[in-house]
Design an enzyme around this catalytic site. Structure first.
Site, PDB file in Angstrom:
ATOM      1  N   TYR A   1       0.587  -1.112  -0.215  1.00  0.00           N
ATOM      2  CA  TYR A   1       0.020  -0.137  -0.343  1.00  0.00           C
ATOM      3  C   TYR A   1       0.719   1.126  -0.133  1.00  0.00           C
ATOM      4  CZ  TYR A   1      -4.101  -2.503   1.545  1.00  0.00           C
ATOM      5  OH  TYR A   1      -4.674  -4.385   1.547  1.00  0.00           O
TER       6      TYR A   1
ATOM      7  N   HIS B   1      -0.050 -11.937   1.185  1.00  0.00           N
ATOM      8  CA  HIS B   1      -1.152 -11.502   0.526  1.00  0.00           C
ATOM      9  C   HIS B   1      -1.814 -11.902  -0.963  1.00  0.00           C
ATOM     10  CE1 HIS B   1      -1.621  -6.795  -0.218  1.00  0.00           C
ATOM     11  NE2 HIS B   1      -3.145  -7.354  -0.528  1.00  0.00           N
TER      12      HIS B   1
ATOM     13  N   PHE C   1     -19.087   0.574  -3.031  1.00  0.00           N
ATOM     14  CA  PHE C   1     -20.515   0.079  -4.039  1.00  0.00           C
ATOM     15  C   PHE C   1     -21.790  -0.206  -3.009  1.00  0.00           C
ATOM     16  CE2 PHE C   1     -23.138   0.056  -7.771  1.00  0.00           C
ATOM     17  CZ  PHE C   1     -22.145   0.109  -8.452  1.00  0.00           C
TER      18      PHE C   1
END
Length: 339
Positions: A62, A130, A215
């Protein structure tokens, strides 16, 4: 929010620390969702701790380490109050669209040292792989991670985006505390094999993107037109063109249920994820991401919302009707390796 209003806690894995039943995804505080606001993000971290949100989730990918560095001052100030999770395996370069994967033991040893340095701590509470690289035997990767536990650099191990058989294979080498995978009203492929394996093994499920990358908040009517420049969701199939309009229409039952409870669409979506714990008989700690105090408090309030069996039934068909994949390239997800 007073101490009496803090959220409930659950055990992370088997014999792990107790954490708030909802965690916080910190990725968007550094990149991916358009412009960032460091002051607002730091205020959100403070609000999270005040509310009992103690599992903080980041990754070395990130911001190419920037998110870990951003969290370091908060980690140092509150080290004994939080459970710190970070991840390795996604390899990034100067090409913003490149994502490589490395599960090599030598890479793992290098990655953990870099994360410890950036985070300003001598131990990581929960260290995730990850993404899975099928070219590297799981036993080799988990064996290297187990050494980190023995060395005191890592307390617990986690995996992300693995299938049920892969989770079982890894657990046979070393106990796995948590499985992080996408799980929401829009994304339920994790239920094919991983959820059952996690329940059998006592592994905590940590759903990422429980709000479908925003969303499911109901914020979009034509996401392809409404996203700001630099927002990586512009490349996500579910946010594009006809897919976006189709998916927006799927939220009608979510809005209806929210209205009946005097809640928001986001809170209904989070409550649905939270109640997967009862449905599947496992511990669930979703990690919705946000950079704003108000949104954090809205999300936390969802932990006190209980949906009825009729409401759960009304929400059941949504995932099967979603248009578009989770990612433009699904090859690195567990779904690509399910039989």
């Amino acid at each position: 929010m007073t101490t009496a209003d803090t959220i409930a806690t659950v055990e992370l894995g088997t014999d792990g620390p107790r954490v708030g039943v909802q965690g916080l995804g910190c990725m968007g505080m550094s990149e991916f969702y358009g412009d960032t606001d460091e002051r607002a993000a730091r205020d959100t971290l403070d609000a999270a701790l005040e509310a009992g949100v103690t599992l903080l989730d980041t990754a070395d990918a990130y911001g190419r380490g920037a998110n870990e560095e951003f969290l370091a001052p908060f980690v140092r100030a509150h080290r004994d109050e939080i459970t710190l999770a970070t991840k390795f395996a996604l390899v990034r370069t100067d090409d913003p669209h490149y994502r490589g994967i490395s599960n090599d033991p030598a890479y793992i040893r290098t990655a953990v040292e870099a994360s410890l340095r950036r985070l300003g701590t001598d131990v990581i509470d929960l260290y995730y792989m990850h993404r899975r690289d099928p070219a590297v035997p799981l036993a080799e990767s988990i064996g290297a991670l187990a050494e980190l536990v023995q060395q005191g650099k890592v307390k617990q191990l986690g995996l992300s985006e693995v299938t049920g058989p892969e989770l079982r294979e890894a657990y046979a080498v070393h106990p796995i505390a948590a499985l992080q995978s996408e799980w929401s009203l829009f994304s339920r492929d994790v239920e094919k094999s991983a959820v059952g394996a996690a329940a059998d093994l006592g592994v905590t499920l940590v759903p990422y993107s429980p709000l479908g990358r925003g969303f499911l908040t109901g914020a979009f009517t034509d996401a392809g037109e409404e996203l700001t420049e630099g927002d990586y969701r512009q490349r996500q199939p579910r946010f594009s063109g006809d897919n976006a309009r189709t998916n927006a229409a799927l939220l009608e039952p979510v809005r209806a249920i929210a209205a009946a409870h005097g809640a928001t669409a986001a809170q209904v979506a989070l409550a649905w994820v939270q109640q997967r714990a009862e449905v599947h008989g496992l511990t669930v700690v979703p990690i919705p991401g946000t950079r704003k105090r108000a949104r954090l408090l809205e999300n936390v309030a969802a932990t006190r919302l209980t949906l009825t069996s009729d409401e759960l039934a009304a929400l059941e068909p949504i995932a099967a009707r979603v248009a578009g994949d989770r990612y433009p390239d699904m090859s690195s997800t567990a779904a690509a390796r399910e039989e």
